[in-house]
Write an enzyme that holds these catalytic residues in place. Structure first.
Site, PDB file in Angstrom:
ATOM      1  N   HIS A   1       8.923  -9.082   1.197  1.00 50.88           N
ATOM      2  CA  HIS A   1       8.843  -7.937   0.287  1.00 50.88           C
ATOM      3  C   HIS A   1       9.641  -8.274  -0.974  1.00 50.88           C
ATOM      4  CE1 HIS A   1       7.693  -4.797   3.433  1.00 50.88           C
ATOM      5  NE2 HIS A   1       8.189  -5.737   4.229  1.00 50.88           N
TER       6      HIS A   1
ATOM      7  N   HIS B   1       5.617 -11.987   5.833  1.00 48.53           N
ATOM      8  CA  HIS B   1       5.541 -11.433   4.473  1.00 48.53           C
ATOM      9  C   HIS B   1       6.948 -11.232   3.953  1.00 48.53           C
ATOM     10  CE1 HIS B   1       5.185  -8.259   7.495  1.00 48.53           C
ATOM     11  NE2 HIS B   1       5.854  -7.451   6.686  1.00 48.53           N
TER      12      HIS B   1
ATOM     13  N   ILE C   1       0.821  -1.214   0.000  1.00 51.61           N
ATOM     14  CA  ILE C   1       0.000   0.000   0.000  1.00 51.61           C
ATOM     15  C   ILE C   1       0.854   1.263   0.000  1.00 51.61           C
ATOM     16  CG2 ILE C   1      -0.251   0.333   2.510  1.00 51.61           C
ATOM     17  CD1 ILE C   1      -3.302   0.587   1.997  1.00 51.61           C
TER      18      ILE C   1
ATOM     19  N   GLU D   1       6.191  -4.673  11.153  1.00 53.92           N
ATOM     20  CA  GLU D   1       4.976  -4.006  11.630  1.00 53.92           C
ATOM     21  C   GLU D   1       3.737  -4.896  11.579  1.00 53.92           C
ATOM     22  OE1 GLU D   1       4.677  -0.248   9.573  1.00 53.92           O
ATOM     23  OE2 GLU D   1       5.813   0.705  11.190  1.00 53.92           O
ATOM     24  N   VAL D   2       3.722  -5.832  10.633  1.00 55.28           N
ATOM     25  CA  VAL D   2       2.534  -6.691  10.504  1.00 55.28           C
ATOM     26  C   VAL D   2       2.911  -8.104  10.948  1.00 55.28           C
ATOM     27  CG1 VAL D   2       0.792  -7.603   8.934  1.00 55.28           C
ATOM     28  CG2 VAL D   2       1.675  -5.286   8.585  1.00 55.28           C
TER      29      VAL D   2
END
Ligand code: 5GP
Length: 125
Positions: free
Chosen positions: A112, A110, A40, A105-106
């Protein structure tokens, strides 16, 4: 706020909501093992996140507790997405943040994928 990657999985995290279809994403790939979508807040012309379908807080959690099939499926998905984005010939960068010092942060694993321009040397400040 960076998260503590040693805490149990929280199924209210934003990527869990994306996986459940409760929050939209700009999807680029999905199979039985992984979902990939555009970040995002992109930090490069191409900035895609690849997440496993399973509930894993971080690479540490995943590498320790995921099944061989989940690990193979996820790693292959990262490669497949990178190839589909045309990044192999020009080159690209993978990054997985784990815990406080990395500023994860999440709290759902994940990876990237960054590319689309010369990224320069990796900088640690
Ligand atoms: P981390 O710092 O945890 O490695 O990276 C989290 C990434 O998730 C950041 O690059 C951030 O821009 C992205 N992100 C956070 N919330 C959302 C969201 O709701 N949708 C998408 N597509 N990306 C998000």
């Amino acid at each position: 706020m960076p998260i503590d990657a040693t805490l149990p999985y929280d199924d209210q995290n934003i990527f869990a909501k994306i996986l459940r279809g409760e929050i939209p994403c700009k999807k680029v790939f999905e199979d039985d093992w992984a979902l990939a979508f555009h970040d995002i807040n992109p930090q490069a012309p191409t900035h895609v996140l690849v997440i496993p379908k399973g509930a894993y807080v971080s690479w540490d959690d995943f590498s320790a507790t995921a099944s061989d099939a989940e690990i193979a499926g996820f790693v292959r998905a990262v490669g497949q997405v990178s190839r589909a984005l045309g990044l192999v010939e020009p080159g690209y960068r993978l990054l997985a943040n784990i815990g406080m010092d990395s500023h994860q942060e999440v709290p759902h694993l994940h990876v990237h994928i960054f590319g689309g321009k010369p990224l320069g040397p990796m900088l640690m400040r």
